[in-house]
Scaffold this active site. Structure first.
Site, PDB file in Angstrom:
ATOM      1  N   ARG A  52       0.831  -1.211   0.000  1.00 12.15           N
ATOM      2  CA  ARG A  52       0.000   0.000   0.000  1.00 12.15           C
ATOM      3  C   ARG A  52       0.866   1.261   0.000  1.00 12.15           C
ATOM      4  O   ARG A  52       0.536   2.251  -0.655  1.00 12.15           O
ATOM      5  CB  ARG A  52      -0.957   0.007   1.194  1.00 12.15           C
ATOM      6  N   ARG A 105       9.410  18.663  -9.377  1.00 16.06           N
ATOM      7  CA  ARG A 105      10.638  18.371 -10.151  1.00 16.06           C
ATOM      8  C   ARG A 105      11.869  19.013  -9.515  1.00 16.06           C
ATOM      9  O   ARG A 105      12.994  18.639  -9.813  1.00 16.06           O
ATOM     10  CB  ARG A 105      10.484  18.864 -11.600  1.00 16.06           C
ATOM     11  N   LYS A 151      -2.721   7.154   1.202  1.00 16.39           N
ATOM     12  CA  LYS A 151      -2.379   7.592   2.559  1.00 16.39           C
ATOM     13  C   LYS A 151      -1.362   8.721   2.414  1.00 16.39           C
ATOM     14  O   LYS A 151      -0.154   8.525   2.550  1.00 16.39           O
ATOM     15  CB  LYS A 151      -1.800   6.428   3.367  1.00 16.39           C
ATOM     16  N   GLU A 184     -16.115   6.821   6.061  1.00 15.44           N
ATOM     17  CA  GLU A 184     -15.258   6.181   7.065  1.00 15.44           C
ATOM     18  C   GLU A 184     -15.038   7.162   8.200  1.00 15.44           C
ATOM     19  O   GLU A 184     -15.576   8.265   8.179  1.00 15.44           O
ATOM     20  CB  GLU A 184     -13.920   5.762   6.446  1.00 15.44           C
TER      21      GLU A 184
HETATM   22  N1  PXG Z   1      -9.111   5.156   7.204  1.00 17.50           N
HETATM   23  C1  PXG Z   1      -8.158   6.100   7.255  1.00 17.50           C
HETATM   24  C2  PXG Z   1      -8.446   7.450   6.738  1.00 17.50           C
HETATM   25  C3  PXG Z   1      -6.899   5.768   7.787  1.00 17.50           C
HETATM   26  O1  PXG Z   1      -5.929   6.686   7.824  1.00 17.50           O
HETATM   27  C4  PXG Z   1      -7.709   3.525   8.222  1.00 17.50           C
HETATM   28  C5  PXG Z   1      -8.910   3.902   7.666  1.00 17.50           C
HETATM   29  C6  PXG Z   1      -7.525   2.114   8.708  1.00 17.50           C
HETATM   30  O2  PXG Z   1      -6.644   1.419   7.817  1.00 17.50           O
HETATM   31  P1  PXG Z   1      -5.696   0.235   8.331  1.00 17.50           P
HETATM   32  O3  PXG Z   1      -4.986  -0.204   7.092  1.00 17.50           O
HETATM   33  O4  PXG Z   1      -4.783   0.812   9.367  1.00 17.50           O
HETATM   34  O5  PXG Z   1      -6.579  -0.810   8.872  1.00 17.50           O
HETATM   35  C7  PXG Z   1      -6.672   4.467   8.284  1.00 17.50           C
HETATM   36  C8  PXG Z   1      -5.368   4.086   8.885  1.00 17.50           C
HETATM   37  C9  PXG Z   1      -2.512   6.976  13.440  1.00 17.50           C
HETATM   38  C10 PXG Z   1      -2.822   5.843  12.553  1.00 17.50           C
HETATM   39  O6  PXG Z   1      -1.424   6.989  13.992  1.00 17.50           O
HETATM   40  C11 PXG Z   1      -3.728   5.973  11.518  1.00 17.50           C
HETATM   41  C12 PXG Z   1      -3.969   4.908  10.681  1.00 17.50           C
HETATM   42  C13 PXG Z   1      -3.332   3.726  10.885  1.00 17.50           C
HETATM   43  C14 PXG Z   1      -2.429   3.597  11.912  1.00 17.50           C
HETATM   44  C15 PXG Z   1      -2.172   4.672  12.757  1.00 17.50           C
HETATM   45  O7  PXG Z   1      -3.351   7.856  13.610  1.00 17.50           O
HETATM   46  N2  PXG Z   1      -4.865   5.095   9.699  1.00 17.50           N
END
Ligand code: PXG
Length: 292
Positions: A52, A105, A151, A184
């Site tokens: 990812r 760039r 992300k 979400e």
């Molecule tokens: N939605 C968003 C917008 C995220 O940023 C998730 C869903 C969950 O995805 P995963 O792959 O983790 O199941 C995320 C993930 C933090 C932190 O430190 C944030 C995430 C993951 C780990 C830590 O705030 N976001």
């Protein structure tokens, strides 16, 4: 003891781990990140997180200056240096130092940063009693703007929603997409259970394709739930039997109230409680060994 941070192939004590003020990650939020967990001496869902990360980078036309194998080794080395067995790993790839214009760039080399530290867990009380959530006015980015699948270092959209939740005194916000359908939360995916069906928004509805989300869907099917991605309205949330969130940091966490409406009985539901437990067991058992 100070932790050591990986930056571009070198390790620095936390206090000396720095990037340039000309780094476009800082100046423009031009970059991507990933959050991965290690449990019990193993990195959970390592390939999924690394894949990812590279997909996020590719989507913003950023070439990470090392192979996936080298990237995995750098992660493992960072964990070993800090003698960690249970950790949260934050990986940040920025466009790198450039000039004061936004043209990428001008940035000659991306910055690769890996921070591994002990994880601060959510209060156990959240898992036992569940979360109270609200839907907030800030809408999720459209796929045509910064696609929620990326992300990116541009989390201001989610941070605005988080501020709205903070001001309302709840720990997380439910974000709707531009059409008003459920997308979400600010850092977690959302699920509901109705009867024997598990429902969650699809990525085209504005959700990140969470890795924890994928595991929860797999486990739900194993305990006999029918699993579907579906367009969800706030009405669907209010009349759900159960609800929970998923995320690398939060794992599986029950939701007991949304916009003042009790979900089901107002306590974590039986399927949700099972999924909280099954997820933890799986995370403790599987993964890529750090020390072998
Ligand atoms: N939605 C968003 C917008 C995220 O940023 C998730 C869903 C969950 O995805 P995963 O792959 O983790 O199941 C995320 C993930 C933090 C932190 O430190 C944030 C995430 C993951 C780990 C830590 O705030 N976001």
């Amino acid at each position: 003891m100070s932790i050591e941070i990986y930056i571009n192939g070198e390790f620095f004590p936390k206090e000396e781990a720095k990037v340039s003020v000309f780094d476009h990650g800082l100046l423009y939020g031009d970059g991507v990140f990933e959050g991965t967990r290690a449990y019990n001496g193993r990195v959970f869902k390592f390939d999924e997180h690394i894949d990812r990360l590279y997909d996020s980078a590719k989507a913003i036309n950023l070439t990470i200056p090392m192979s996936k194998e080298e990237m995995k080794e750098a992660h493992l080395e960072t964990l070993r240096r800090n003698k960690l067995t249970d950790a949260y790993i934050r990986t940040v790839i920025t466009r790198g130092p450039g000039d004061l214009g936004l043209d990428p760039r001008k940035c000659s080399r991306p910055s690769v940063i890996i921070i591994a530290d002990r994880i601060t867990l959510y209060p156990q009380e959240f898992y036992e009693n569940g979360l109270r959530l609200i839907t907030v006015p800030t809408r999720r980015n459209m796929a045509e703007t910064v696609n929620p699948m990326i992300k990116s270092l541009n989390y201001l959209n989610n941070i605005l929603a988080k501020i709205e939740a903070n001001l309302a005194g709840v720990p997380e916000a439910i974000m709707l997409n531009q059409e008003g359908y459920v997308a979400e939360c600010t850092g977690d995916n959302i699920f509901i259970i109705k009867g024997k069906t598990l429902l969650t928004p699809a990525s085209v509805h504005g959700a990140l394709k969470g890795i924890t989300r994928g595991v929860a869907m797999e486990l739900a099917a194993r305990i006999g739930l029918e699993v579907r991605e579906e367009l969800l309205t706030r009405y669907d949330l209010y009349v759900a039997d159960e609800s929970f969130l998923t995320g690398t940091a939060a794992e599986v966490i029950p939701v007991v109230e949304i916009d003042g409406r009790k979900i089901g009985t107002g306590t974590p539901g039986p399927y949700t409680r099972q999924l909280v437990k099954l997820y933890r067991e799986k995370a403790m058992e599987e993964g890529t060994p750090i020390y072998e």
